[in-house]
Design a protein around this motif. Structure first.
Motif, PDB file in Angstrom:
ATOM      1  N   MET A 115       0.811  -1.215   0.000  1.00  0.00           N
ATOM      2  CA  MET A 115       0.000   0.000   0.000  1.00  0.00           C
ATOM      3  C   MET A 115       0.844   1.265   0.000  1.00  0.00           C
ATOM      4  O   MET A 115       0.469   2.259  -0.625  1.00  0.00           O
ATOM      5  CB  MET A 115      -0.956  -0.018   1.170  1.00  0.00           C
ATOM      6  CG  MET A 115      -2.343  -0.287   0.639  1.00  0.00           C
ATOM      7  SD  MET A 115      -3.512  -0.456   1.910  1.00  0.00           S
ATOM      8  CE  MET A 115      -3.818  -2.174   1.736  1.00  0.00           C
ATOM      9  N   THR A 116       1.976   1.206   0.689  1.00  0.00           N
ATOM     10  CA  THR A 116       2.877   2.362   0.694  1.00  0.00           C
ATOM     11  C   THR A 116       3.402   2.614  -0.721  1.00  0.00           C
ATOM     12  O   THR A 116       3.423   3.733  -1.208  1.00  0.00           O
ATOM     13  CB  THR A 116       4.052   2.111   1.672  1.00  0.00           C
ATOM     14  OG1 THR A 116       3.508   1.780   2.953  1.00  0.00           O
ATOM     15  CG2 THR A 116       4.935   3.336   1.801  1.00  0.00           C
ATOM     16  N   GLU A 117       3.785   1.530  -1.377  1.00  0.00           N
ATOM     17  CA  GLU A 117       4.290   1.601  -2.745  1.00  0.00           C
ATOM     18  C   GLU A 117       3.194   2.107  -3.701  1.00  0.00           C
ATOM     19  O   GLU A 117       3.450   2.950  -4.557  1.00  0.00           O
ATOM     20  CB  GLU A 117       4.747   0.183  -3.134  1.00  0.00           C
ATOM     21  CG  GLU A 117       5.661   0.072  -4.311  1.00  0.00           C
ATOM     22  CD  GLU A 117       7.003   0.774  -4.149  1.00  0.00           C
ATOM     23  OE1 GLU A 117       7.358   1.204  -3.026  1.00  0.00           O
ATOM     24  OE2 GLU A 117       7.678   0.909  -5.183  1.00  0.00           O
ATOM     25  N   ALA A 118       1.987   1.583  -3.538  1.00  0.00           N
ATOM     26  CA  ALA A 118       0.874   1.993  -4.407  1.00  0.00           C
ATOM     27  C   ALA A 118       0.596   3.487  -4.242  1.00  0.00           C
ATOM     28  O   ALA A 118       0.398   4.203  -5.231  1.00  0.00           O
ATOM     29  CB  ALA A 118      -0.377   1.170  -4.087  1.00  0.00           C
ATOM     30  N   CYS A 119       0.603   3.970  -2.992  1.00  0.00           N
ATOM     31  CA  CYS A 119       0.342   5.399  -2.751  1.00  0.00           C
ATOM     32  C   CYS A 119       1.457   6.259  -3.328  1.00  0.00           C
ATOM     33  O   CYS A 119       1.207   7.334  -3.874  1.00  0.00           O
ATOM     34  CB  CYS A 119       0.165   5.665  -1.255  1.00  0.00           C
ATOM     35  SG  CYS A 119      -1.421   5.091  -0.656  1.00  0.00           S
ATOM     36  N   ARG A 120       2.691   5.774  -3.204  1.00  0.00           N
ATOM     37  CA  ARG A 120       3.824   6.509  -3.772  1.00  0.00           C
ATOM     38  C   ARG A 120       3.625   6.682  -5.290  1.00  0.00           C
ATOM     39  O   ARG A 120       3.854   7.755  -5.838  1.00  0.00           O
ATOM     40  CB  ARG A 120       5.108   5.728  -3.488  1.00  0.00           C
ATOM     41  CG  ARG A 120       6.398   6.503  -3.677  1.00  0.00           C
ATOM     42  CD  ARG A 120       7.595   5.640  -3.285  1.00  0.00           C
ATOM     43  NE  ARG A 120       7.775   4.473  -4.154  1.00  0.00           N
ATOM     44  CZ  ARG A 120       8.288   4.518  -5.381  1.00  0.00           C
ATOM     45  NH1 ARG A 120       8.665   5.665  -5.881  1.00  0.00           N
ATOM     46  NH2 ARG A 120       8.411   3.428  -6.098  1.00  0.00           N
ATOM     47  N   LEU A 121       3.161   5.617  -5.947  1.00  0.00           N
ATOM     48  CA  LEU A 121       2.935   5.663  -7.391  1.00  0.00           C
ATOM     49  C   LEU A 121       1.804   6.610  -7.764  1.00  0.00           C
ATOM     50  O   LEU A 121       1.918   7.386  -8.711  1.00  0.00           O
ATOM     51  CB  LEU A 121       2.596   4.264  -7.916  1.00  0.00           C
ATOM     52  CG  LEU A 121       3.751   3.292  -8.049  1.00  0.00           C
ATOM     53  CD1 LEU A 121       3.221   1.895  -8.291  1.00  0.00           C
ATOM     54  CD2 LEU A 121       4.651   3.730  -9.198  1.00  0.00           C
ATOM     55  N   ILE A 122       0.694   6.526  -7.024  1.00  0.00           N
ATOM     56  CA  ILE A 122      -0.450   7.401  -7.320  1.00  0.00           C
ATOM     57  C   ILE A 122      -0.018   8.853  -7.159  1.00  0.00           C
ATOM     58  O   ILE A 122      -0.297   9.699  -8.020  1.00  0.00           O
ATOM     59  CB  ILE A 122      -1.651   7.095  -6.389  1.00  0.00           C
ATOM     60  CG1 ILE A 122      -2.167   5.671  -6.610  1.00  0.00           C
ATOM     61  CG2 ILE A 122      -2.779   8.103  -6.639  1.00  0.00           C
ATOM     62  CD1 ILE A 122      -3.182   5.208  -5.578  1.00  0.00           C
ATOM     63  N   ALA A 123       0.704   9.133  -6.061  1.00  0.00           N
ATOM     64  CA  ALA A 123       1.127  10.512  -5.799  1.00  0.00           C
ATOM     65  C   ALA A 123       2.089  10.993  -6.887  1.00  0.00           C
ATOM     66  O   ALA A 123       1.976  12.121  -7.376  1.00  0.00           O
ATOM     67  CB  ALA A 123       1.771  10.600  -4.419  1.00  0.00           C
TER      68      ALA A 123
END
Ligand code: C2E
Ligand code: MG
Ligand code: MG
Ligand code: MG
Length: 280
Positions: free
Chosen positions: A94-102
């Motif tokens: 989830m941390t990685e996914a949020c980093r990508l979205i941001a």
């Protein structure tokens, strides 16, 4: 084969991993350090609407094992689910996914990601506070995150689950029911939960053009979704025939090898950089 991010697990893994207590123990021990050793990889598989526009992507984890190569999630997620290891893994994903979205949002490319959420992770007491904090600190618009849950989550402690889902739904996070139709829960929960989307399991999609009962099942799911105003994603679309069947039955978002295989997230980033450079 190691480059193939697809769902077909090489028989090698099925035969050699996870099939005994000792094997599970070894996977668990290695997986514990895998997170710290940066051996996990996030792959993204695109989702398209009937017009062919990309409307999102699903984040799918893989394990880049130093000796055994790229390991598909089916070979280690079930082991991780046995302990709090799945929470650690979910935190990483989830941390990685949020980093990508941001990052995509910053580059002016809106990206909506669907992330698979383990019931054990969701049941953690501080899950909602933790996720709000992550969204906040990473600069992720909550509405660009979809959490995929399974029917199995909704079996016990329903009121606690509903409260958590409502809290996240209020700030804009979307919810999708993965592998819809394969579980045993009743349809009544669809009315009680803040659900936005149903994902049709690939086992139904694959035979639908030729198997009347799979076809009927898909038509039923689409009818339910229409009445409750839910989006529908079909997973495992591999052939033009399957895609045409789905399009003839209703409004469906497609996810499958026909349109795109899961690809390393870095490849997506590389493309964004190219796109942003071209659009300057
Ligand atoms: P899922 O969430 O139902 O994901 C869909 C699976 O179908 C993925 O397998 C995907 O690669 C595969 N797939 C997509 N299109 C096609 C197609 O056209 N044909 C076929 N045959 N397969 C297709 P994958 O990546 O091996 O993941 C398997 C399962 O592992 C996922 O099923 C999900 O339940 C779990 N998983 C994956 N990543 C995570 C994660 O980050 N966290 C958790 N908790 N579970 C995860
Ligand atoms: Mg999923
Ligand atoms: Mg699924
Ligand atoms: Mg599935």
């Amino acid at each position: 084969r190691a480059k193939d991010g697809g769902g077909n697990q090489p028989a090698f893994f099925e035969a050699s991993m996870g099939d005994s207590a000792a094997e599970s123990f070894r996977i668990e021990r290695e997986l514990r350090v895998a997170v710290q050793n940066h051996e996990l990889r996030l792959y993204l598989q695109p989702q398209f609407n009937a017009l062919g526009e990309r409307v999102g992507a699903e984040a799918l984890v893989r394990w880049q094992h130093p000796a055994r190569g790229l390991i598909p999630p089916g070979a280690f997620i079930p082991v991780a689910e046995e302990s709090d290891l799945i929470v650690e893994l979910g935190v990483w994903v989830m941390t990685e996914a949020c980093r990508l979205i941001a990052a995509a949002t910053c580059a002016g490319l809106p990206l909506t990601l669907s992330v698979n959420l383990s019931p054990r992770h969701f049941r953690q007491k501080n899950f909602v506070a933790w996720l709000r904090d992550l969204l906040d600190k990473s600069g992720t618009p909550p509405s660009q995150l979809t959490l995929e849950i399974t029917e199995g989550l909704i079996i016990d402690n329903v009121s606690d689950i509903v409260a958590k889902m409502n809290e996240l739904s209020k700030i804009g996070v979307h919810f999708s029911i993965d592998d819809f139709g394969t579980g045993y829960s009743s349809l009544a929960y669809l009315k009680r939960l803040p659900i936005d989307e149903l994902k049709i399991d690939k086992t139904f999609v694959q035979d639908a053009p030729h198997d009347p009962s799979d076809a009927a099942l898909i038509e039923t799911i689409l009818a339910v979704a229409r009445h409750l105003q839910l989006k529908v994603v079909a997973e495992g679309v591999e052939t033009e025939e399957q895609a045409a069947f789905l399009n003839s039955r209703g409004e469906v978002i497609h996810q499958g090898y026909l349109f795109g295989r899961p690809e390393p997230a870095e490849d997506w980033i590389a493309r964004w950089i190219t796109i942003s450079a071209l659009s300057v």
